[in-house]
Design an enzyme around this catalytic site. Structure first.
Site, PDB file in Angstrom:
ATOM      1  N   GLU A  99       6.607   0.243  -4.254  1.00 27.97           N
ATOM      2  CA  GLU A  99       6.866   0.955  -3.018  1.00 27.97           C
ATOM      3  C   GLU A  99       8.148   0.394  -2.420  1.00 27.97           C
ATOM      4  OE1 GLU A  99       3.524   0.715  -0.420  1.00 27.97           O
ATOM      5  OE2 GLU A  99       2.241   1.953  -1.684  1.00 27.97           O
ATOM      6  N   TRP A 103       6.129  -9.315  -3.453  1.00 30.96           N
ATOM      7  CA  TRP A 103       5.825  -8.474  -2.284  1.00 30.96           C
ATOM      8  C   TRP A 103       6.543  -8.999  -1.062  1.00 30.96           C
ATOM      9  CZ3 TRP A 103       2.260  -9.527   1.993  1.00 30.96           C
ATOM     10  CH2 TRP A 103       1.876  -8.391   2.721  1.00 30.96           C
ATOM     11  N   ARG A 104       7.438  -8.179  -0.530  1.00 27.99           N
ATOM     12  CA  ARG A 104       7.937  -8.426   0.820  1.00 27.99           C
ATOM     13  C   ARG A 104       7.000  -7.681   1.746  1.00 27.99           C
ATOM     14  NH1 ARG A 104      10.876  -5.199   4.115  1.00 27.99           N
ATOM     15  NH2 ARG A 104      11.596  -6.251   6.017  1.00 27.99           N
ATOM     16  N   HIS A 128       8.794  -3.382  -1.462  1.00 23.84           N
ATOM     17  CA  HIS A 128       9.222  -3.455  -0.067  1.00 23.84           C
ATOM     18  C   HIS A 128      10.444  -4.329   0.182  1.00 23.84           C
ATOM     19  CE1 HIS A 128       5.602  -1.307   0.783  1.00 23.84           C
ATOM     20  NE2 HIS A 128       4.806  -2.306   0.422  1.00 23.84           N
ATOM     21  N   TYR A 173       9.179   0.298   3.827  1.00 24.41           N
ATOM     22  CA  TYR A 173       8.682   1.281   4.789  1.00 24.41           C
ATOM     23  C   TYR A 173       9.587   1.399   6.022  1.00 24.41           C
ATOM     24  CZ  TYR A 173       3.982   1.218   2.573  1.00 24.41           C
ATOM     25  OH  TYR A 173       2.918   1.317   1.724  1.00 24.41           O
TER      26      TYR A 173
END
Length: 941
Positions: A536, A478-479, A515, A539
Site C-alpha cells: 500500500e 512498514w511505515r 506506506h 495514505y
C-alpha cells in the site's frame, strides 16, 4: 526440478496416544524432559505436566496485548500430544481441548524435530474483531482482521477443534433483534466449522512448518477483510478457504485444495495449489511449480538427546513440497551452547562482544534499546529472535549490520525505528560488498520493520542489501499508517524507502512493503527475483505537489532502476488510499526499464478508497485504478509485451566528408553507430565492411585500408528485431606516390608511381645542396648547370597525397674559382671579383688575414659571380687572401690580392722623408710576417 519429500521424523512423544482425564494432559514424553536454558520470564514451555486448563489460561494471559504494546510472549510445546480429540466432530460440545486465540506479540511453536512431534487437539487461532454498530448482514460494518499483525504459529500439528475463547461471547445490541437473536448479539468470532482452524490475519503473522489436520480458513467469521498473509513449509490436509483474505503467499507446501481469492493469491512450489487463472474473469491466482530460491527459517527444537538446539535448514533452488527432515543432509543443527542468549537490558556492546567471539545470537522476547548497531562479523552466524523480539536503535544508528561475510541467517526479529533518524535500520553487507555464496545465501526470514507505530520513529531506508545472493523470505517493512505520538501523519514519521537492493542475484519471496514516502522498493542490483509483493502506497499525502518524483506524479511502489538489465517479479499488488481529500495520483504502481529481461507477471493495481488513484499498472501499461465504478482493480498479466518494433539506426563518420582531393579520403574513417529502441538495453550496433559479413560494432570501428569501401550499418535489439540498413561508401588513399630519379650525364630524369588514386602531377626543382630551387612541372629530362647540380622531384596523387622529395646530384667537373681584378689594389680602392662553377647559394667574401667581410653574394644556377667591392681604407698594406665562404664556414674558393697603403694617409714636408723610409721598412717586415701568418692560417684551415 525435484519435489522435496515430506519427511516426518516422529519422536517418541508424538508416536504415542494421549489420554485425557479431568482436564489433564497425559502425553508420553521422552525419557526425561530437557532442562531449558534461561530464556527469560517471557517464555513459557508446555510439557506433559500442564493441564489443558492451565495451558489455555497461560495462552490467554499473553493474548491481550494492545497493538503497540511493549510486551512480548513466546510459548513452546515440548514433543507430545496435547488435548483430547474426542469431540473433534462437534467443537461446540468438545471438552479437554487446547484452545487459544493468538494475539499481538504472541508466538506459539513446537519444539519437535518435526511438526508432527507436537500434536494439538484443539485450536490456536486468530480472529477478526466484531463491528460496533450493526451486523454486516444488515448493511453494517464487517468484522475485520486488517490490523491483526505480529504473531506466529510454527512447527506443530493441529487437529482443529476450535471454540471461542473466554470473553468471546458476542457483542449485544450490534445486530437488529430477531426471533433467533432477540438481544441483537453479534455472535462470537471464534466459532468455526468442525475440523476447521481459523487464522484471520494480515501482515507479519506467518504460519511455518504447520500441519493442519483438517481445513484452514483465512478470513474473519463474518466476512470482514484480512490483508496479506504467509504460509510456508506446511501441510493442510483439507481445504484452505481464503474467502475475504485480500492477498496471500504460500510457499513450498502441500494443500488438499484451495478455495477463493480476492486480489492477489500467489503459490510457489505448492502441491495441490490451484491453477493459475490471473487475468481471466475474476482470476487472481498465480501458481509457480517451484520456488526459485528457498530456505525454511531456523527454529528452536529439542534433539533426540533432549538437548536444546537450533536447526538451520539448507537453502535449495527450484524447490517444491515440504521438507521437515533435520538430518545433516538437509541442514545444520547448532547446539544451544553455541548461542549467546540475550535478555532485555543487554547492551549492544555486550551482545557485540559475544558476536565478535563467534557466538550465534538468540534474542529472547522483549524490546532491546540499542546504543549502537548489532554487528554480525562472522560468516554463517545465526541471529534468531523468539516471541517477536524487537530491536530499537535509540541514537540514529542501524539496528543490525552484517559485514562482508556469507551465509548469515537472521530470523524472527522486529525492528522499530527510533525517534532520531537512522539512515538504514538493517544493512546486509557494506557498500560495495563482495562476499557471497549462491549455495548458502545470507537469509532474512520473518524480519519485520516499523517506522512509526509505537512512537514516531524515523528511518530513511529500512533494509539495505548490498551483498549478492541474499534471500529475503517474508519481509514486512512498514511505515506506520497509524500509531502513537504522531505516527500515521505525513510529518510524524519519516521514511523514504522500505527496501533498497544494491546486490546482484537477490531473491525475495513474500515481500510486503508499505506506506513509505518515496519508492517503497528500489532495486538497483542485477538478476533480482521477487515472488509475491504486496504494497500500500502512503495514505496521508497532503497533495500532489508534496509527492512528486521529479516531473512524474507520485512514486512508483516497486522501482527497478533504469540501468538494470535482468529482473523478474511475479504476483505483485499495489494499492492506493489517499485519505486527505486531495486529488493525488501515482503515475504507475511499478516503474522499470522496458526490457525483454526485466519482466513482471500477474500485476495488480487496486484503488481501495479515498481520492486519486494509480494511472497505470507498470510504466505506461494498464488502465487507471480509480474511484470510477468497475475500474477499482486493474490487472496486467505480463509486462513487457512482445517487442516487435525494430530499432532505429544512424552513424557518424569522422571525417564526415572526404578530406582529400577529388572525393578521396586521405585519413582513416572512424565510424560510430547509434540507435534507439523502445526497450532497454539499447540496440547493439553491427556493421558489414566490404561484404565480410555482419559483426559487432560496439565501441565503433575504423576503416583505414587504401581502396574503395562499402560499409553497411544496422542495429539489433534484445528481441532480435533488426533496424533498416544505412550505408556508406568511400575511397581511401593514405599512401603517397613513389618517385624514382635517374642520372644520365648532365641530365636527370624521374618516374612516379601510385597504386591508389594515381599520379596527378610530378614536379622538379633545380638547385644545389643548399638551394632547393623553384618547383616546376616535370616534362622531361632536366639538364644541370654549373651552379645547379642537384635536381629534386616530388609527386602528388589524385587524392592529394604528396610524396617525399627524391633527389639526384650530378658531380661537378670543375671546382669553384675566383678571379680578382686588379691583383694589386690600393686600400680604399675597388676590387672586381668574378667566379665560376660555384653551386647556387648565398656566400660571403671575406678578406684575410684579419677577417674583413667585404660582401655577401648570391649565386644562381649559372654558378657565376660578378661583383665589385671596395677594400676598406683601414686594411693594412700587404698581401691578402679573398675567400668565398659558405654559411657553415667552409671555404669554396680563394684568390690572392696585394693591398697598397692609401697615399692620402702620408705626412707632408722633409721631416717626413725619414719617417717614410722607416715606414716602408716596417711595411716590408710586416708583409713578410703576414705572409707567414697567412700560410699558417691556410694550413690550419
Amino acid at each position: 526440478m525435484p519435489t522435496r519429500p515430506r519427511m516426518r521424523a516422529l519422536g517418541a512423544a508424538a508416536a504415542t496416544t494421549a489420554v485425557v482425564a479431568a482436564g489433564l494432559v497425559a502425553a508420553a514424553p521422552s525419557a526425561a524432559d530437557p532442562s531449558a536454558p534461561d530464556f527469560g520470564p517471557n517464555v513459557t514451555i508446555f510439557d506433559s505436566t500442564w493441564s489443558v486448563d492451565d495451558i489455555n489460561a497461560a495462552l490467554a494471559a499473553g493474548s491481550h496485548e494492545s497493538e503497540f504494546s511493549q510486551n512480548r510472549h513466546a510459548y513452546f510445546f515440548l514433543p507430545g500430544t496435547y488435548g483430547s480429540a474426542a469431540g473433534e466432530d462437534d467443537p461446540a460440545t468438545a471438552t479437554g481441548v487446547v484452545n487459544g486465540q493468538i494475539g499481538y506479540y504472541q508466538t506459539v511453536a513446537g519444539l519437535g524435530a518435526s511438526p508432527d512431534d507436537v500434536v494439538i487437539n484443539g485450536a490456536l487461532h486468530a480472529e477478526g474483531r466484531p463491528p460496533t454498530d450493526t451486523c454486516p448482514w444488515d448493511g453494517g460494518e464487517h468484522d475485520t482482521a486488517l490490523t491483526n499483525f505480529w504473531r506466529s504459529l510454527s512447527n506443530l500439528a493441529i487437529n482443529p477443534i476450535q471454540q471461542p475463547v473466554a470473553g468471546d461471547t458476542g457483542v449485544p445490541g450490534v445486530c437488529y433483534p430477531s426471533e433467533e437473536n432477540p438481544d441483537g448479539i453479534m455472535l462470537p468470532e471464534g466459532v468455526a466449522d468442525p475440523h476447521q482452524l481459523r487464522w484471520a490475519v494480515s501482515q507479519a503473522a506467518p504460519l511455518r512448518r504447520v500441519h493442519v489436520q483438517g481445513n484452514l480458513t483465512l478470513m474473519p467469521r463474518f466476512g470482514g477483510y484480512s490483508s496479506g498473509g504467509y504460509l510456508a513449509d506446511s501441510v493442510v490436509d483439507g481445504t484452505v478457504v481464503s474467502g475475504s483474505q485480500q492477498q496471500w503467499y504460500t510457499r513450498d507446501s502441500e494443500l488438499g485444495s484451495w478455495d477463493g481469492g480476492v486480489w492477489n493469491m500467489v503459490f510457489s512450489g505448492v502441491e495441490g495449489a490451484p491453477a493459475t487463472d490471473f487475468g481471466t474473469a475474476g482470476g487472481v491466482i498465480t501458481s509457480l511449480a517451484t520456488t526459485p530460491v528457498s530456505r525454511p527459517a531456523p527454529f528452536l527444537y529439542v534433539t533426540e538427546d533432549d538437548e536444546y538446539a537450533v536447526f538451520v535448514p539448507n537453502a535449495t533452488t527450484d524447490s517444491s513440497g515440504v521438507d521437515w527432515s533435520t538430518d545433516a543432509a538437509h541442514g545444520t543443527s547448532i547446539g544451544i551452547d553455541d548461542f549467546y542468549i540475550a535478555h532485555v537490558g543487554d547492551t549492544a556492546a555486550t551482545i557485540n562482544a559475544q558476536l565478535a567471539a563467534g557466538k550465534n545470537l538468540l534474542l529472547t522476547p522483549g524490546v532491546y534499546h540499542l546504543e549502537s548497531a548489532l554487528q554480525v562479523t562472522h560468516a554463517d552466524t545465526v541471529v534468531l529472535g523468539i516471541g517477536m523480539a524487537s530491536l530499537t536503535p535509540d541514537d540514529g544508528t542501524a539496528a543490525l549490520e552484517v559485514a562482508d561475510v556469507t551465509g548469515v541467517k537472521i530470523a524472527g526479529i522486529t525492528v522499530d525505528a527510533g525517534v532520531t533518524n537512522s539512515a538504514v535500520l538493517v544493512k546486509v553487507g557494506p557498500t560495495g560488498a563482495t562476499a557471497s555464496d549462491a549455495a548458502d545465501p545470507t537469509t532474512l526470514s520473518d524480519v519485520f520493520i516499523r517506522v512509526g507505530g509505537p512512537w514516531a520513529g524515523n528511518a530513511t531506508t529500512s533494509i539495505e542489501v548490498n551483498s549478492d545472493h541474499v534471500l529475503l523470505d517474508h519481509i514486512w517493512a512498514w511505515r506506520g499508517d497509524h500509531g502513537l505520538d504522531g505516527s500515521g501523519t505525513w510529518t510524524g514519521s519519516l521514511g523514504a524507502h522500505g527496501l533498497v537492493v544494491n546486490g546482484d542475484s537477490v531473491t525475495a519471496t513474500g515481500l510486503f512493503v508499505e506506506h513509505y514516502q518515496q519508492n517503497q522498493v528500489v532495486w538497483n542490483g542485477q538478476g533480482g527475483t521477487t515472488v509475491f509483493y504486496q504494497s500500500e502506497i502512503p495514505y496521508e499525502v497532503p497533495g500532489q505537489a508534496a509527492w512528486m518524483d521529479g516531473s512524474r506524479d507520485g512514486f512508483a511502489s516497486y522501482r527497478v532502476a533504469d540501468g538494470v538489465t535482468s529482473h523478474t517479479a511475479t504476483g505483485l499488488g499495489v494499492y492506493s488510499f489517499f485519505n486527505q481529500g486531495a486529488e493525488v495520483w501515482a503515475e504507475s504502481g511499478v516503474q522499470a526499464p522496458r526490457s525483454k529481461n526485466v519482466t513482471f507477471t500477474s500485476i495488480t493495481s487496486r484503488f481501495l478508497t479515498g481520492s486519486g488513484g494509480i494511472r497505470h499498472v507498470v510504466n505506461d501499461a494498464g488502465d487507471a485504478a480509480s474511484v470510477v465504478a468497475g475500474e477499482e482493480t486493474q490487472q496486467l498479466v505480463f509486462y513487457p509485451p512482445a517487442d516487435t518494433t525494430a530499432p532505429t539506426v544512424g552513424f557518424t563518420a569522422s571525417p564526415a566528408s572526404p578530406d582529400g582531393a577529388n572525393g578521396w579520403y586521405v585519413s582513416p574513417v572512424a565510424f560510430t553507430i547509434t540507435g534507439t529502441d523502445d526497450y532497454t538495453p539499447g540496440p547493439r550496433p553491427e556493421a558489414d565492411v566490404d561484404g565480410a559479413g555482419w559483426a559487432s560494432a560496439e565501441g565503433g570501428f575504423t576503416v583505414s585500408a587504401d581502396g574503395d569501401h562499402a560499409v553497411d550499418t544496422r542495429t539489433v535489439d534484445d528481441s532480435d528485431n533488426v533496424s533498416d540498413v544505412v550505408s556508406w561508401s568511400g575511397r581511401i588513399d593514405r599512401t603517397a606516390p613513389s618517385v624514382t630519379p635517374s642520372v644520365s650525364g648532365d641530365e636527370v630524369s624521374a618516374t612516379a608511381d601510385d597504386a591508389g588514386s594515381g599520379v596527378a602531377s610530378l614536379e622538379f626543382a633545380l638547385g644545389s645542396d643548399s638551394v632547393v630551387g623553384t618547383w616546376s612541372a616535370y616534362s622531361g629530362p632536366v639538364e644541370v648547370t654549373p651552379g645547379a647540380r642537384v635536381v629534386r622531384f616530388r609527386a602528388t596523387d589524385a587524392a592529394g597525397n604528396v610524396s617525399g622529395i627524391a633527389s639526384a646530384s650530378v658531380p661537378a667537373t670543375d671546382a669553384p674559382s675566383l678571379t680578382l681584378s686588379p691583383a694589386t689594389v690600393t686600400a680604399g680602392g675597388t676590387l672586381t671579383i668574378t667566379g665560376q662553377n660555384v653551386p647556387a647559394g648565398t656566400y660571403t667574401l671575406v678578406l684575410h688575414s684579419d677577417p674583413v667581410t667585404l660582401a655577401t653574394v648570391t649565386v644562381g644556377t649559372s654558378g657565376s659571380i660578378a661583383t665589385s667591392v671596395t677594400v676598406p681604407s683601414s686594411v693594412p698594406a700587404g698581401a691578402h687572401s679573398l675567400q668565398l665562404t659558405a654559411s657553415g664556414g667552409a671555404v669554396l674558393a680563394a684568390a690572392d690580392v696585394t693591398v697598397l697603403a692609401d697615399p692620402s694617409l702620408a705626412a707632408t714636408g722633409s721631416s717626413a722623408t725619414g719617417a717614410a723610409v722607416f715606414a716602408l721598412l716596417l711595411l716590408a717586415l710586416g708583409g713578410l710576417g703576414l705572409l707567414f701568418g697567412r700560410r699558417r692560417a691556410v694550413a690550419t684551415v
